[in-house]
Design a protein around this motif. Structure first.
Motif, PDB file in Angstrom:
ATOM      1  N   VAL A 142       0.816  -1.002   0.050  1.00 24.28           N
ATOM      2  CA  VAL A 142       0.170   0.037   0.004  1.00 24.28           C
ATOM      3  C   VAL A 142       0.865   1.316   0.096  1.00 24.28           C
ATOM      4  O   VAL A 142       1.770   1.159   0.825  1.00 24.28           O
ATOM      5  CB  VAL A 142      -1.149  -0.098   1.138  1.00 24.28           C
ATOM      6  CG1 VAL A 142      -1.742   1.294   1.274  1.00 24.28           C
ATOM      7  CG2 VAL A 142      -1.601  -1.260   1.187  1.00 24.28           C
ATOM      8  N   SER A 143       0.914   1.948  -1.166  1.00 22.95           N
ATOM      9  CA  SER A 143       1.398   3.220  -1.091  1.00 22.95           C
ATOM     10  C   SER A 143       0.747   4.639  -1.207  1.00 22.95           C
ATOM     11  O   SER A 143      -0.188   4.513  -1.890  1.00 22.95           O
ATOM     12  CB  SER A 143       2.543   2.962  -2.439  1.00 22.95           C
ATOM     13  OG  SER A 143       3.391   4.153  -2.760  1.00 22.95           O
ATOM     14  N   TYR A 144       1.570   5.266  -0.746  1.00 21.70           N
ATOM     15  CA  TYR A 144       0.870   6.914  -0.642  1.00 21.70           C
ATOM     16  C   TYR A 144       1.988   7.957  -0.129  1.00 21.70           C
ATOM     17  O   TYR A 144       3.080   7.432   0.200  1.00 21.70           O
ATOM     18  CB  TYR A 144      -0.016   6.825   0.476  1.00 21.70           C
ATOM     19  CG  TYR A 144      -0.116   6.450   1.899  1.00 21.70           C
ATOM     20  CD1 TYR A 144       0.413   7.530   2.852  1.00 21.70           C
ATOM     21  CD2 TYR A 144       0.212   5.043   2.355  1.00 21.70           C
ATOM     22  CE1 TYR A 144       0.833   6.902   4.122  1.00 21.70           C
ATOM     23  CE2 TYR A 144       0.406   4.743   3.530  1.00 21.70           C
ATOM     24  CZ  TYR A 144       0.819   5.763   4.300  1.00 21.70           C
ATOM     25  OH  TYR A 144       1.172   5.224   5.757  1.00 21.70           O
TER      26      TYR A 144
ATOM     27  N   ILE B 243      -2.032   0.327  -4.875  1.00 23.12           N
ATOM     28  CA  ILE B 243      -2.153  -1.021  -4.186  1.00 23.12           C
ATOM     29  C   ILE B 243      -1.247  -1.834  -5.093  1.00 23.12           C
ATOM     30  O   ILE B 243      -2.050  -2.039  -6.129  1.00 23.12           O
ATOM     31  CB  ILE B 243      -3.512  -1.586  -3.870  1.00 23.12           C
ATOM     32  CG1 ILE B 243      -4.144  -0.372  -2.990  1.00 23.12           C
ATOM     33  CG2 ILE B 243      -3.637  -2.932  -3.177  1.00 23.12           C
ATOM     34  CD1 ILE B 243      -5.499  -1.184  -2.517  1.00 23.12           C
ATOM     35  N   TYR B 244      -0.248  -2.343  -4.894  1.00 24.83           N
ATOM     36  CA  TYR B 244       0.510  -3.042  -5.618  1.00 24.83           C
ATOM     37  C   TYR B 244       0.306  -4.497  -5.151  1.00 24.83           C
ATOM     38  O   TYR B 244       0.311  -4.806  -3.949  1.00 24.83           O
ATOM     39  CB  TYR B 244       1.957  -3.018  -5.747  1.00 24.83           C
ATOM     40  CG  TYR B 244       2.454  -1.453  -5.904  1.00 24.83           C
ATOM     41  CD1 TYR B 244       3.150  -1.191  -7.298  1.00 24.83           C
ATOM     42  CD2 TYR B 244       2.255  -0.314  -5.084  1.00 24.83           C
ATOM     43  CE1 TYR B 244       3.385   0.005  -7.543  1.00 24.83           C
ATOM     44  CE2 TYR B 244       2.681   0.956  -5.225  1.00 24.83           C
ATOM     45  CZ  TYR B 244       3.488   1.083  -6.669  1.00 24.83           C
ATOM     46  OH  TYR B 244       3.670   2.493  -7.058  1.00 24.83           O
ATOM     47  N   VAL B 245       0.214  -5.467  -5.993  1.00 20.46           N
ATOM     48  CA  VAL B 245      -0.028  -6.879  -5.662  1.00 20.46           C
ATOM     49  C   VAL B 245       1.070  -7.708  -6.424  1.00 20.46           C
ATOM     50  O   VAL B 245       1.110  -7.630  -7.753  1.00 20.46           O
ATOM     51  CB  VAL B 245      -1.483  -7.585  -6.010  1.00 20.46           C
ATOM     52  CG1 VAL B 245      -1.581  -9.007  -5.611  1.00 20.46           C
ATOM     53  CG2 VAL B 245      -2.445  -6.417  -5.256  1.00 20.46           C
ATOM     54  N   ASP B 246       1.899  -8.439  -5.859  1.00 17.52           N
ATOM     55  CA  ASP B 246       2.819  -9.305  -6.531  1.00 17.52           C
ATOM     56  C   ASP B 246       2.300 -10.212  -7.459  1.00 17.52           C
ATOM     57  O   ASP B 246       1.297 -10.812  -7.030  1.00 17.52           O
ATOM     58  CB  ASP B 246       3.683  -9.925  -5.463  1.00 17.52           C
ATOM     59  CG  ASP B 246       5.003 -10.655  -6.227  1.00 17.52           C
ATOM     60  OD1 ASP B 246       5.626  -9.958  -6.909  1.00 17.52           O
ATOM     61  OD2 ASP B 246       5.230 -11.708  -5.969  1.00 17.52           O
ATOM     62  N   GLY B 247       2.762 -10.379  -8.763  1.00 11.96           N
ATOM     63  CA  GLY B 247       2.136 -11.406  -9.626  1.00 11.96           C
ATOM     64  C   GLY B 247       1.254 -10.555 -10.483  1.00 11.96           C
ATOM     65  O   GLY B 247       0.710 -11.119 -11.512  1.00 11.96           O
ATOM     66  N   SER B 248       0.878  -9.432 -10.380  1.00 14.89           N
ATOM     67  CA  SER B 248       0.091  -8.618 -11.346  1.00 14.89           C
ATOM     68  C   SER B 248       0.798  -7.118 -12.036  1.00 14.89           C
ATOM     69  O   SER B 248       1.628  -6.708 -11.119  1.00 14.89           O
ATOM     70  CB  SER B 248      -1.085  -8.106 -10.632  1.00 14.89           C
ATOM     71  OG  SER B 248      -1.660  -7.045 -11.547  1.00 14.89           O
TER      72      SER B 248
END
Length: 489
Positions: free
Chosen positions: A184-186, A253-258
């Motif tokens: 989660v980035s901000y 929102i970063y999700v590994d694999g996407s």
């Protein structure tokens, strides 16, 4: 699965027995258990073949082979970390259960006899494709790099564009079995704290054994509304687009694999923006934006409105009284539209599964067999094919693929309402659609903002591409921490 803590034993045999059992070393050909002994001290190294860098692990073993004989055994771990293991990303763990999870995630684990800690060496190197421009967000001028399926690469691409000390990259692990990395980035002094807390808690509360569909699964857990076809987050594969939204106060929102990143919150108008608008002069960008808006609304309303005029269910104004069907087909008009809509959807799905080498052949089949021949045999009228083609072009002109799919569903509902109930049915369906959009509030932000609720200060950015030097304020619904874009945090 084991969720409770398993303390590391001083006896290496017990640690090896537990790790070999939990990692199923005998059954998994890609799990490596390497027994080592350096200077009289027994060690064991655990790793996943294909995740670790061979050269780095070889160098680490060379360094271990040169351990001085005079060192004290009571400081083995400290000595290894500070002077013997030549690697940057090192950590320790006193929990064997955590060690298992870490090994399966990529890092290597070094177990040392007589120590109550395990050294974790993050030498992982995930298989990754090269950085390419996203196919769905291409620009004529601008950066040609795009996100990939590896989360650490994606966060680095964003860091490259924003080097603010207030930017946060909060790591979480989601999925009891998949243990998927989520970030989660901000920007702390720009984003709304309540919104950040809401998203952070939503990610933490995800209860699932895994995230097989990556970011889409996260979206469904965060926002629900499974019947709603409209996207409640914006997806992007462009690092520059993600960086722009961070500076506006959005949360990523970063999700590994996407290879896509979710942007929260978003409105209906966010899905109609494109990076190309900001790569051209403001007047050109404004023109592109207005044409895109026209295309989207044409894709929604052209077919049902033309049907009402052609079927004499609604009297057209004199300046468009030429609208109608010159030669009717053998199939009722509303049935032609329904058949054509289903056919277009079939072609879309076929194009996704068709190899690129056969794409031209598919286009010829669609144009000649489905188009021309269907008109000649009387299945379709010329006008139906024409207006359906215009509506389809409007759908493909929509920057957001998810929004275009949602609009197609509503266009089909508008057609059905017009065909069954005439003009009153079409009016009622459009009213229901509008009220439905008004009630949507993804992450607490109204979906039609700044149109409803009305915000004159922000409405100008919706319909025109304002010059960047004149955009001195952040959007009022996101940049609540630091609304001034010129202050610099």
């Amino acid at each position: 699965m084991t969720d409770h803590s398993i303390p590391v034993s001083r006896r290496i045999a017990e640690n090896k027995s537990y790790l070999a059992s939990e990692l199923a070393v005998e059954q998994n050909f890609d799990i490596i258990e390497l027994e080592l002994e350096y200077n009289g001290i027994e060690m064991a190294l655990y790793m996943v073949d294909g995740f670790v860098k061979d050269q780095a692990m070889t160098q680490i073993q060379r360094e271990l082979d040169h351990l001085p004989s005079s060192r004290q055994k009571s400081r083995v771990i400290q000595s290894l970390i500070t002077s013997r293991i030549p690697y940057v990303e090192l950590d320790t763990s006193k929990d064997l259960n955590e060690v298992v999870n870490q090994v399966l995630s990529g890092p290597a684990a070094l177990v040392v006899d007589g120590e109550e800690e395990v050294i974790l060496i993050d030498t992982r190197e995930y298989p990754v494709r090269s950085l390419e421009e996203p196919q769905t967000e291409q620009v004529v001028r601008g950066a040609k790099d795009g996100f990939v399926e590896t989360i650490i690469f994606n966060t680095a691409l964003t860091r490259r564009r924003i080097r603010d000390r207030n930017m946060r990259m909060e790591y979480q692990r989601v999925g009891k079995r998949s243990l998927t990395d989520v970030c989660v980035s901000y920007i702390a002094d720009i984003a709304d704290e309540k919104m950040v807390d809401r998203i952070r808690k939503g990610v933490q509360d995800i209860s699932s054994d895994g995230l097989p569909m990556a970011d889409k699964t996260v979206e469904e857990y965060l926002f629900g509304q499974y019947v709603n076809p409209y996207p409640l987050v914006r997806y992007t594969e462009r690092p520059d687009t993600a960086a722009v939204h961070l500076l506006e106060g959005h949360v990523l929102i970063y999700v590994d694999g996407s290879p896509t990143v979710m942007i929260v919150p978003c409105t209906f108008w966010h899905h109609l923006q494109h990076a190309e608008e900001y790569r051209q002069k403001p007047i050109v960008g404004t023109m592109h934006r207005l044409v895109r808006y026209i295309s989207v609304f044409v894709s929604l309303f052209l077919l049902p409105l033309w049907f009402l005029f052609a079927a004499d269910l609604l009297s057209p104004p004199e300046y468009i009284d030429y609208l109608g069907v010159e030669k009717e087909g053998k199939v009722p008009l509303i049935s032609q539209f329904i058949i054509a809509e289903v056919g277009i959807e079939m072609l879309r799905m076929a194009a996704i599964h068709t190899p690129s080498a056969l794409a031209t052949a598919l286009g010829i089949i669609a144009a000649i067999l489905i188009g021309q021949i269907s008109i000649e045999v009387g299945l379709f009228s010329y006008e139906v094919v024409l207006y359906l083609a215009v509506a389809a072009i409007g759908s493909y002109a929509t920057p957001s693929y998810e929004l275009s799919l949602a609009n197609r569903i509503w266009r089909f509902l508008f057609l059905l309402a017009a065909g069954v109930f005439g003009a009153p049915g079409f009016t009622a369906a459009v009213t229901v659609w509008f009220l439905f959009l008004v009630t949507l509030r993804p992450a607490g932000v109204p979906y039609l903002w700044p149109l409803l609720p009305f915000s004159a200060a922000d409405l100008g950015d919706i319909f025109k591409r304002k010059p960047i030097p004149l955009k001195k304020k952040r959007p009022s619904v996101t940049g609540k921490g630091d609304p001034d874009r010129t202050a610099g945090g």
